[in-house]
Design a protein around this motif. Structure first.
Motif, PDB file in Angstrom:
ATOM      1  N   LYS A 108       1.350  41.483 -62.082  1.00 13.73           N
ATOM      2  CA  LYS A 108       1.082  40.399 -61.477  1.00 13.73           C
ATOM      3  C   LYS A 108       0.072  40.342 -60.576  1.00 13.73           C
ATOM      4  O   LYS A 108      -0.981  39.568 -60.355  1.00 13.73           O
ATOM      5  N   THR A 111      -3.709  39.163 -60.653  1.00 18.72           N
ATOM      6  CA  THR A 111      -4.146  38.063 -59.870  1.00 18.72           C
ATOM      7  C   THR A 111      -5.398  38.546 -58.895  1.00 18.72           C
ATOM      8  O   THR A 111      -6.320  37.648 -58.672  1.00 18.72           O
ATOM      9  N   ASP A 166      -9.410  37.217 -59.064  1.00 19.79           N
ATOM     10  CA  ASP A 166     -10.129  36.814 -57.920  1.00 19.79           C
ATOM     11  C   ASP A 166     -11.521  37.491 -57.936  1.00 19.79           C
ATOM     12  O   ASP A 166     -12.588  36.870 -57.732  1.00 19.79           O
ATOM     13  N   GLU A 204       1.353  32.647 -67.233  1.00 20.96           N
ATOM     14  CA  GLU A 204       1.050  32.014 -65.858  1.00 20.96           C
ATOM     15  C   GLU A 204      -0.184  32.339 -65.437  1.00 20.96           C
ATOM     16  O   GLU A 204      -0.934  31.474 -64.532  1.00 20.96           O
ATOM     17  N   LEU A 205      -0.761  33.281 -65.842  1.00 15.68           N
ATOM     18  CA  LEU A 205      -2.233  33.810 -65.453  1.00 15.68           C
ATOM     19  C   LEU A 205      -3.324  32.745 -66.048  1.00 15.68           C
ATOM     20  O   LEU A 205      -4.240  32.322 -65.245  1.00 15.68           O
ATOM     21  N   ASP A 254      -2.630  29.692 -66.687  1.00 13.13           N
ATOM     22  CA  ASP A 254      -2.498  28.342 -66.082  1.00 13.13           C
ATOM     23  C   ASP A 254      -3.138  28.451 -64.594  1.00 13.13           C
ATOM     24  O   ASP A 254      -3.838  27.587 -64.108  1.00 13.13           O
ATOM     25  N   ASP A 255      -2.926  29.716 -64.054  1.00 15.28           N
ATOM     26  CA  ASP A 255      -3.622  29.880 -62.709  1.00 15.28           C
ATOM     27  C   ASP A 255      -4.928  29.898 -62.735  1.00 15.28           C
ATOM     28  O   ASP A 255      -5.730  29.384 -61.992  1.00 15.28           O
ATOM     29  N   TRP A 256      -5.732  30.537 -63.947  1.00 10.48           N
ATOM     30  CA  TRP A 256      -7.079  30.232 -64.062  1.00 10.48           C
ATOM     31  C   TRP A 256      -7.465  28.887 -64.351  1.00 10.48           C
ATOM     32  O   TRP A 256      -8.598  28.605 -63.876  1.00 10.48           O
ATOM     33  N   VAL A 310      -6.203  26.304 -63.190  1.00 14.94           N
ATOM     34  CA  VAL A 310      -6.092  25.449 -61.724  1.00 14.94           C
ATOM     35  C   VAL A 310      -7.409  26.038 -60.949  1.00 14.94           C
ATOM     36  O   VAL A 310      -7.949  25.057 -59.943  1.00 14.94           O
ATOM     37  N   ARG A 311      -7.714  27.246 -60.878  1.00 14.57           N
ATOM     38  CA  ARG A 311      -8.872  27.664 -60.042  1.00 14.57           C
ATOM     39  C   ARG A 311     -10.215  27.300 -60.522  1.00 14.57           C
ATOM     40  O   ARG A 311     -10.940  26.597 -59.821  1.00 14.57           O
ATOM     41  N   GLN A 342     -10.410  23.544 -59.159  1.00 12.16           N
ATOM     42  CA  GLN A 342     -10.794  23.778 -57.497  1.00 12.16           C
ATOM     43  C   GLN A 342     -12.429  23.895 -57.594  1.00 12.16           C
ATOM     44  O   GLN A 342     -12.733  23.101 -56.491  1.00 12.16           O
TER      45      GLN A 342
END
Length: 732
Positions: free
Chosen positions: A386, A390, A394, A452-453, A455-457, A459-460, A463
């Motif tokens: 993880k 992450t 980035d 999870e990754l 969903d994180d992608w 959200v990014r 942004q």
């Protein structure tokens, strides 16, 4: 009532409904009298015979009773005689006692004979060992093994244990002797094939190979029975490794010595930051020796009656066990250094993959994953995955070329960005790393990390979209949209692969267990009927964002087009020249800027968006323009014949062709304008008749009337409003 009904029924059957049949009444009466007399005679005869029958039955019962008493007396006499006879034959008891003693003596004799036989076999082995005759040693050893197998389940535990101890004693002695001879033979054939011996694997002398085969066969016969001794292991982890046959143990022994020499202690080759060194060494030994073992040892095992042993797999398993032991000893130390731990895990996974894919190491056999899936190590592993994923994400998003289109031909016109491809490669790498994990529970935890990754992608990306921009088409939005669409397309394809379908089924089973535990009912039968994939929820969120962005871009283009439409909307449609007054029609001058803006924006959309997204966008735009022009031009203005013809020309010859570049039937996406232009250019008489019919008809009738004139989208009230905007009807 039953008798009465039967009587009535019989009278009806005999006489019927015809009154003429009453003449037969007298005859019917005579028949009844005759039947009555017959029944009375029968009853009188029975009453006379009954006493005789009763007397006969009583006599029979008395005779039977007397017979029973006689038989009982006979039985008592016979029983008495039998008892007297048994008392006279007491010698039978003595014979039985003697037989039992004989049986015990025979068992004792068999016990002693077995002991003597074991001692004799042991003596033969001792003599053979003394004179160094290997064949004469192995034959009695095989008999001793057979004796042990005969007695191992016997209740005579002392004898069984005695044979076991003797078997182990001679096993160790014979193994020690053969071990020395085997070591000499291995030296003669230049085993192992390492260093200077690398090129001599096929040039061993015939005499040495013959000796090797003979000793190998002896070692197979020297095998202890499977359950004669529990294997000794240094950790619970190694219990997964099945015992290795003796020839393979001796073949691996020099390699193990080299492994210990190079990868333990203070040797320069024993470095925790270089786990690839010992992994590579083990793979090199497997590559250089496994085929030779299969070619030369497997036929010997087969001829010795050990067909169930796959010597190549055993040889690889013995070498893999060394790597597992080494990895198991290193991980507790390197787990506190993230960099070293991550590197060690990478090398262990690469070692496992190479074993399975290149050397076809059986999936059922343990390897390095058994170390990595230990509770403490596995938690550390997944946390490291993880962390590095992450960090990689980035780096992907911050790359200056993240949103550039990938070079090369775009076959599906998806306009794949570097960011989307790199993110999918990241997910693919994670899948490759946990794909060989034996337990579905461990794979499911990695799947949760991937979800999870994703969903994180998402959200990014949201942004990034929150940054200020004036024109969506000139911002990152189109490229983010393309990335979203490509990722969800690939996820949909992944979801139906075997790997992810198995995980989906496993997750549904877990959910079923939890629900069944909560409600106390068994619902496992419904699990197999579940459809979908593990990525459904993630894809749904990506699609929701995609739809929102497509709508936003379409609205932005529509606003730009609408901003250029004011002169067109306020043009003098009621005072335009008729078709007869001009040489040829051309686009309305007030609409040039609007149509030009639309053409430029459609081209920009097509260049910026992937084809599936562009198709969504232009359809959305067409729907908005259809409603907008209809409401702001058709319903607001008045039209003379020239204005109606000009509007139809603008729509059919200018608006439709702009969308005709992307569809064969653009008019189907502008139903309001198509029908509105048709109504404005309808013949006056037909228009008046249509208005009257719509005003006076019922709802069903108006639908049929509108369908007859080709109007399906507009309601009857809107049609009347359009018709009233005609100057030739308005003045009436």
């Amino acid at each position: 009532m039953d008798i009465e009904a039967r009587v009535i029924k019989r009278f009806n059957e005999k006489l019927g409904s015809d009154l003429k049949n009453l003449e037969n009444l007298h005859k019917f009466h005579e028949e009844l009298e005759s039947e009555k007399n017959v029944l009375e005679e029968s009853l009188s005869l029975a009453s006379a015979k009954i006493p005789l029958l009763v007397e006969k039955s009583i006599a029979d019962v008395n005779d039977m009773t007397n017979r029973i008493y006689e038989l009982k007396s006979s039985c008592r006499l016979l029983q008495k005689e039998i008892q007297e006879s048994l008392k006279k034959d007491d010698k039978m008891l003595e014979y039985e006692s003697l037989l039992n003693k004989i049986n015990e003596l025979e068992k004792s004799l068999f016990y002693l004979n077995t002991l003597q036989s074991v001692q004799e076999i042991s003596g033969q082995i001792e003599v053979s060992l003394f004179f160094g005759v290997d064949e004469a040693t192995i034959e009695p050893y095989a008999l001793l093994t057979h004796k042990f197998l005969e007695w191992k389940s016997s209740p005579c535990k002392q004898l069984s244990n005695h044979i076991r101890e003797i078997l182990h004693y001679w096993h160790n002695n014979i193994k020690e002797k053969l071990s020395k001879e085997y070591s000499e033979v291995l030296k003669a054939i230049k085993w192992p094939f390492c260093g200077t011996n690398l090129s001599v694997s096929s040039t061993s002398s015939a005499e040495a190979m013959a000796k090797f085969k003979t000793l190998t066969e002896y070692l197979f016969h020297l095998q202890l029975p499977d359950d004669s001794e529990k294997p000794t292991v240094t950790s619970a982890l190694l219990t997964d490794f099945a015992p290795i046959s003796l020839p393979i143990v001796f073949l691996v022994r020099p390699l193990r010595q080299r492994f210990i020499f190079h990868f333990t202690g203070t040797k320069q080759t024993n470095r925790r930051d270089k786990p690839e060194w010992f992994f590579t060494q083990v793979l090199t030994w497997i590559k250089g020796h496994s085929d030779w073992v299969a070619r030369n040892v497997q036929p010997i095992a087969r001829s010795a009656g050990y067909d169930h042993i796959n010597v190549k797999d055993e040889f690889m398993r013995a070498l893999v066990q060394m790597a597992v032991e080494k990895l198991h000893s290193e991980l507790p130390v390197v787990q506190y250094d993230d960099s070293s731990f991550a590197h060690t895990v990478d090398e262990a996974l690469g070692f496992e993959r190479e074993l399975r894919e290149s050397f076809f190491y059986p999936e059922s056999q343990p390897a390095t994953l058994s170390v990595l899936t230990q509770a403490q190590i596995f938690v550390k592993w997944i946390n490291m995955e993880k962390k590095y994923a992450t960090e990689k994400m980035d780096a992907i998003l911050s790359s200056p070329t993240a949103w550039e289109k990938l070079p090369g031909p775009d076959v599906d016109n998806l306009k794949v960005t570097e960011c989307a491809e790199a993110f999918l490669n990241l997910l693919t790498t994670i899948s490759d790393r946990y794909n060989h994990l034996p337990q579905p529970g461990h794979r499911a935890q990695f799947l949760e990390l991937q979800l999870e990754l994703i969903d994180d992608w998402r959200v990014r990306l949201l942004q990034l979209l929150h940054e200020d921009y004036e024109d969506p088409l000139a911002s990152l939005m189109p490229r983010i949209l393309n990335s979203l669409h490509y990722v969800q397309t690939v996820l949909s394809e992944w979801g139906v692969t075997v790997h992810f379908l198995k995980l989906h089924f496993y997750k549904k089973q877990l959910e079923a267990v939890e629900i069944a535990t909560d409600i106390g009912e068994n619902i496992f039968e419904d699990v197999t009927e579940e459809h979908g994939t593990v990525f459904d929820d993630a894809i749904a969120l990506l699609q929701r964002l995609e739809k929102k962005l497509v709508t936003e871009i379409s609205d932005s283009v529509a606003l730009d087009v609408k901003a250029k439409s004011r002169p067109y909307r306020t043009d003098k449609w009621f005072a335009m020249q008729s078709e007869k007054e001009i040489l040829s029609l051309s686009v309305t001058p007030s609409g040039c800027s609007m149509f030009q803006e639309l053409a430029l924006r459609l081209h920009a959309l097509n260049e910026a968006l992937a084809l599936p997204l562009f198709n969504q966008a232009w359809r959305n735009l067409a729907s908005q323009l259809d409603l907008y022009i209809f409401e702001e031009v058709v319903l607001v203005n008045k039209f003379n014949s020239g204005g109606a013809v000009q509007l139809q020309y603008d729509i059919v010859r200018n608006l439709f062709p702009l969308f005709g570049l992307y569809t064969s039937k653009p008019e189907s996406y502008f139903p309001r304008m198509r029908e509105g232009c048709s109504l404005l250019n309808m013949l006056l008489g037909s228009a008046l008749l249509l208005m009257d019919a719509l005003k006076n008809g019922t709802e069903n009738e108006t639908k049929e009337i509108l369908a007859d004139v080709g109007v399906f989208k507009l309601s009857s009230d809107i049609v009347i409003c359009v018709l009233k905007s005609r100057m030739d009807i308005n003045v009436r």
